[in-house]
Design a protein around this motif. Structure first.
Motif, PDB file in Angstrom:
ATOM      1  N   PHE A 210      12.940  17.330 -27.932  1.00 43.12           N
ATOM      2  CA  PHE A 210      12.669  16.777 -26.593  1.00 43.12           C
ATOM      3  C   PHE A 210      11.428  15.878 -26.573  1.00 43.12           C
ATOM      4  O   PHE A 210      11.263  15.077 -25.650  1.00 43.12           O
ATOM      5  N   GLU A 212      10.949  13.451 -28.578  1.00 39.58           N
ATOM      6  CA  GLU A 212      11.397  12.091 -28.905  1.00 39.58           C
ATOM      7  C   GLU A 212      11.904  11.401 -27.636  1.00 39.58           C
ATOM      8  O   GLU A 212      12.068  12.036 -26.593  1.00 39.58           O
ATOM      9  N   SER A 213      12.180  10.098 -27.733  1.00 42.56           N
ATOM     10  CA  SER A 213      12.692   9.363 -26.565  1.00 42.56           C
ATOM     11  C   SER A 213      14.127   9.802 -26.258  1.00 42.56           C
ATOM     12  O   SER A 213      14.838  10.324 -27.131  1.00 42.56           O
ATOM     13  N   ALA A 214      14.533   9.574 -25.011  1.00 41.61           N
ATOM     14  CA  ALA A 214      15.906   9.913 -24.601  1.00 41.61           C
ATOM     15  C   ALA A 214      16.914   9.163 -25.475  1.00 41.61           C
ATOM     16  O   ALA A 214      17.960   9.712 -25.852  1.00 41.61           O
ATOM     17  N   ILE A 217      17.149  10.895 -28.820  1.00 40.47           N
ATOM     18  CA  ILE A 217      17.877  12.173 -28.664  1.00 40.47           C
ATOM     19  C   ILE A 217      19.378  11.907 -28.605  1.00 40.47           C
ATOM     20  O   ILE A 217      20.175  12.612 -29.234  1.00 40.47           O
ATOM     21  N   PRO A 253       8.307  16.535 -21.608  1.00 38.92           N
ATOM     22  CA  PRO A 253       9.359  16.799 -22.601  1.00 38.92           C
ATOM     23  C   PRO A 253       9.824  18.260 -22.604  1.00 38.92           C
ATOM     24  O   PRO A 253       8.996  19.185 -22.657  1.00 38.92           O
ATOM     25  N   GLY A 254      11.158  18.451 -22.492  1.00 36.63           N
ATOM     26  CA  GLY A 254      11.744  19.790 -22.559  1.00 36.63           C
ATOM     27  C   GLY A 254      11.737  20.541 -21.240  1.00 36.63           C
ATOM     28  O   GLY A 254      12.246  21.655 -21.159  1.00 36.63           O
ATOM     29  N   THR A 268      11.807  13.940 -21.509  1.00 33.86           N
ATOM     30  CA  THR A 268      11.708  13.680 -22.954  1.00 33.86           C
ATOM     31  C   THR A 268      10.422  12.887 -23.207  1.00 33.86           C
ATOM     32  O   THR A 268       9.667  12.596 -22.278  1.00 33.86           O
ATOM     33  N   ILE A 273      16.935  12.858 -20.233  1.00 32.66           N
ATOM     34  CA  ILE A 273      18.270  13.098 -20.796  1.00 32.66           C
ATOM     35  C   ILE A 273      19.031  13.969 -19.800  1.00 32.66           C
ATOM     36  O   ILE A 273      18.482  14.940 -19.273  1.00 32.66           O
TER      37      ILE A 273
END
Length: 304
Positions: A210, A212-214, A217, A253-254, A268, A273
Motif C-alpha cells: 500500500f 506504493e502508488s495506486a 499496485i 497508505p493502507g 496508497t 485503490i
C-alpha cells in the motif's frame, strides 16, 4: 519439417498443436507427472495430455543432463529442429547439438529484457508500456541466443498476465511457423540492448504494497494473475483481491478512506485503490462492499 517439441503447461499446448498441424512432430518432451487435485495423484502435464490424445511419441525425463537413454531416443527420432515453449528445464549442450537446425524458443518478451521463466508477469509489475515476443535460437546460457524474429506491441491498460501471455503466444506461433518455413535460409542476429532477468514469482509477490502508488499496485495486480494473485491482511487473516482499480485522490497508505456500494477505497503512496471484489480466507468471492459490512471494515480501518 521433422520437429521435436519441448513444453509443459497449458500455455504451450497451442504451440504444439500448430506444429502438429503444419509439420511432422517426431517427439514430445515434457516434465514428469506432478501430484494434482485433492488426492494428489500424479497427473500428466497439459502438453503430455495433448501428445497422448494425438498419438505423438512422448518422453517425460526427470533430468536431461547425463541422461544417455533420453539422448539415444532423441537422436533416434532424428528431428531436423526442436522447439521449446515453457518447458521448464535447462537444456544441456549434448541435447542442443542433436537437431541439425538446433532449438528454437518462443519467448514472450523483448529479449534481452526479461530473460528467464516469468517475463510477462514482471513486464506488468514493472509498469512496462510495451513488450513483445521473440523466436530465439537456444544456446547454453539462459535466453541468451540470437534472434530469428522479434515482434513489439503496446501493453493494453486492462491486460493482465493471462491475457497478455496468450496474446504474445498466439503472435509467437505465427512468427514460429514463418521462421520454420524459411529456416534453411535464415541467419539469426545477436540480441541487442540491456539484459534483465524475470525470476519465477513467489507467493510474497502477490502481497499488496500500500506504500506504493495506486498505479504500481494495479500493475502488480495484473502481473500476479492467476498465481499468486493479489492479497492483503485484515486482523491477521489473508484476503484475496480479485478485482480492483486505481482512482484519483489521497489518503494514508493502507487505511480505508470510504466504503460505499461500489467497494472499498484505500489510501496508497500516491492516489487511491478501490477494492471491487475480494475473497476472505476460506470463503467464496464477494463484492468488497459486502465484505466490509460483514467484517466491520469502516473508514479508518488499517489493511496490511
Amino acid at each position: 519439417m521433422r520437429v521435436a517439441f519441448f513444453g509443459t503447461p497449458s500455455w504451450a499446448v497451442p504451440v504444439l498443436d500448430a506444429l502438429n498441424r503444419h509439420h511432422q512432430v517426431v517427439l514430445v518432451v515434457t516434465q514428469p507427472d506432478k501430484p494434482k487435485g485433492r488426492g494428489l495423484k500424479p497427473a500428466p502435464s497439459p502438453v503430455a495430455q495433448y501428445a497422448l490424445e494425438h498419438g505423438l511419441p512422448l518422453l517425460k525425463p526427470e533430468r536431461l543432463k547425463g541422461n544417455e537413454e533420453f539422448l539415444e531416443t532423441f537422436r533416434a527420432a532424428s528431428p531436423e529442429v526442436a522447439v521449446t515453449a515453457a518447458y521448464g528445464k535447462i537444456l544441456p549442450k549434448e541435447v542442443l547439438e542433436v537437431p541439425p537446425y538446433g532449438f528454437l524458443n518462443l519467448h514472450p518478451s523483448l529479449l534481452p529484457k526479461y530473460r528467464g521463466p516469468a517475463p510477462v508477469p514482471w513486464a506488468l509489475i514493472r509498469g512496462e508500456k510495451e513488450t513483445g515476443v521473440a523466436i530465439m535460437k537456444t544456446e547454453e546460457g539462459l535466453d541468451t541466443g540470437p534472434l530469428y524474429a522479434l515482434w513489439r506491441t503496446e501493453i493494453l491498460p486492462e491486460e493482465d498476465a493471462v491475457a497478455l501471455a496468450e496474446r504474445l503466444r498466439d503472435k509467437g506461433i505465427e512468427l514460429l511457423l514463418k521462421v520454420l518455413q524459411d529456416l534453411p535460409h535464415l541467419t539469426p542476429t545477436p540480441q541487442e540492448g540491456e539484459a534483465s532477468y524475470a525470476p519465477l514469482l513467489t507467493k510474497e509477490e502477490g502481497r499488496i504494497r500500500f506504500g506504493e502508488s495506486a498505479e504500481a499496485i494495479y500493475n502488480r495486480h495484473r502481473g500476479v494473475q492467476p498465481w499468486p494473485g493479489s492479497y492483503f491482511f485484515h486482523e491477521g487473516r489473508r484476503v484475496k483481491v480479485l478485482k480492483m482499480r486505481p482512482e484519483p485522490g489521497q489518503g494514508e497508505p493502507g487505511v480505508v478512506q470510504a466504503v460505499d456500494r461500489e467497494g472499498v477505497l484505500v489510501g496508497t503512496g500516491e492516489g487511491l485503490i478501490r477494492l471491487l471484489e475480494v475473497q476472505p480466507e476460506g470463503r467464496r468471492p464477494m463484492p468488497a462492499a459486502d465484505w466490509a459490512r460483514g467484517y466491520g471494515v469502516l473508514p479508518g480501518t488499517r489493511l496490511e
